[in-house]
Design an enzyme around this catalytic site. Sequence first.
Site, PDB file in Angstrom:
ATOM      1  N   CYS A 173      84.467  68.274  -4.394  1.00  0.00           N
ATOM      2  CA  CYS A 173      83.344  68.375  -4.899  1.00  0.00           C
ATOM      3  C   CYS A 173      82.622  69.618  -4.877  1.00  0.00           C
ATOM      4  O   CYS A 173      82.687  70.464  -3.866  1.00  0.00           O
ATOM      5  CB  CYS A 173      82.372  67.296  -4.442  1.00  0.00           C
ATOM      6  SG  CYS A 173      82.687  65.818  -4.604  1.00  0.00           S
ATOM      7  N   LYS A 212      91.224  71.771  -4.140  1.00  0.00           N
ATOM      8  CA  LYS A 212      91.726  72.872  -3.440  1.00  0.00           C
ATOM      9  C   LYS A 212      91.316  72.860  -1.792  1.00  0.00           C
ATOM     10  O   LYS A 212      92.002  73.222  -1.207  1.00  0.00           O
ATOM     11  CB  LYS A 212      90.820  73.991  -4.005  1.00  0.00           C
ATOM     12  CG  LYS A 212      91.189  75.450  -3.372  1.00  0.00           C
ATOM     13  CD  LYS A 212      92.345  76.025  -3.986  1.00  0.00           C
ATOM     14  CE  LYS A 212      92.857  77.250  -3.510  1.00  0.00           C
ATOM     15  NZ  LYS A 212      94.103  77.499  -3.374  1.00  0.00           N
TER      16      LYS A 212
END
Length: 584
Positions: free
Chosen positions: A2, A579
């Site tokens: 997010c 990531k």
Amino acid sequence: MCGIIGYNGTDNAIPYLVDGIENLEYRGYDSFGCAFDSSGKIAIKKDAGRVKDVLSKYPIDQVYSNRGIFHTRWATHGAVNRVNAHPLTDCTGEIAVVHNGIIENLDELKAMLKNHKFVSDTDTEVISHLIEEEVSKGSSMESAVKSTTAKLVGSSSFAVLSSRDNSVYAVKKGAPLVLGLAKSGTFVSSDVPSFLKYTNKVVFLHDGDVAVLKKNGYKITNLYRKEPNHSVTMVKLSYEEVDKGRYHHYMIKEILEQPALIKKLLDSGLPDIKKAAGLINPSATVYLTGSGSSFYAATVGAYMMVKNGIKAMAIQSQDIPLYRRLMSNKDTIIIVSQSGETADLINSLDSISGIKKIGLVNTKGSTLANSVDYWLDMSAGQERGVAATKTFTTSAIMLTLLAYYTAGKEKDILPDLRLLSLNVYNIFVPSLYAAVDKVAAKLKNKENVFFIGRGIDYLSALEASLKLKEVAYIHAEALDAAMFKHGPLALVDRDLYVVSFMTKKNGPSTSNNIDEIKSRSGKIIGISEENDRAFDFFIRSQPAGAFSFITQIIISQLLAYKVSVLKKIDPDHPRNLAKSVTVK
Ligand code: G6P
């Protein structure tokens, strides 16, 4: 996991925030949503999908607004759909929240809000209703945000926009948030590069910080400390350094940055490694930990320590509490993390208080960089491709050097680093690209691939197989070449491809193993300094002494990238991944 970006100021926020949120898509890309001030009301646009797809359905390029909050989602609570996309609002639609984290006491909090109407399956929605509840009792927005934050258990950073006043609120609890101080206004974001085009003046928020962004300034208070101490940092990164530039993908840009990073390490990185080595007791035990690629870099570090006579072991970050019982206060734990925010690591930190901690971390101001006794800066520059490339090689090289420095044997390794810094440039030649393209075309339609090697080559195999899984969606398994005959050999037939890593030292023994595979009709792809009669395909790597494995890893990154592109996958945004994973 997010991405959040918000702005409040005198300029039009919309172009800044669209640009910024696209830059944050590496953190998650299931859904996009935004809330902005529209003549005193809160307007919301959101849906499942990438930023550009959602904005093509709900264009906002004609909108003028001075404040807004934007979000890109990596789903944890609730399916990927429009309703669950952030922002989530309260019952009145006047309070909009975007969130990064997980609320662990959700059920308990929801039970306190029986008269509120929840529309989504997210945990985030509870924040807007809690703020609404406080405001309805007469609290100001600021104190409602603060008392709501105090009720949340778990990692929860979020931003709030409301039509009840003219501010933007930002709370840091766990996941990272930074302020960017531009001339025209203030940004809040999950990372610095998202607003680097507009300012490099940054304030790193601390846990418990509540920032109020006004049109003409900002204020920070902290829930746990009376006088939060915040300095303004001038970040040295330039926008060009973090932009994709002429490359199609960040992944290839980052693969190609590696020679320059190795040179930089040789020219200016050694004093810090020496300093870190000086903190390690070479007769005690060194534990090395990390997640994903960072764990595989930790295994390289442990291997190199042991090779130099130092007791060392690599442990996965979630297992730190288990291994704590073996650790003594003479031991050192080396924590490897690109982001410095991986929840599996951060959650284990409490269990190792009292143990000396060295963090090999790429992100300044991250939770991990701020919590260790010594922060060894990976200095790899921002890595945007979801699959780690340059941060893996940088970590593996730095940990190798650290092992030799700790053992007092740096003289043995520095010539190899010099050789690597020269020979790494020889990887990227036309013959290499031709060989990699040929192999990529063969692997493209495969469902299973093995990567094998012995010793350090096996550790390369682990990282190489992870790359192929991540960006090419091929089931890839790494095995020590010696183990192949103990079972996996049963899987060999004419359709099976095995990638064999062979540095000079391990080559002869691995050669026997590939003969066993070859004689059962398996196909061998050799990534090696020298050709072998058993290879069906040969990709030449470059010699670099103890660092020869690095040139092989770089080739395997390129191979995974090529297969990904051939399969028309976006290697920068592989499905289901993010990531930085800031949840358990
Ligand atoms: C995620 C990423 C991986 C990365 C891992 C550890 O799973 O997708 O590429 O290796 O997190 O991240 P860290 O930031 O701690 O190195």
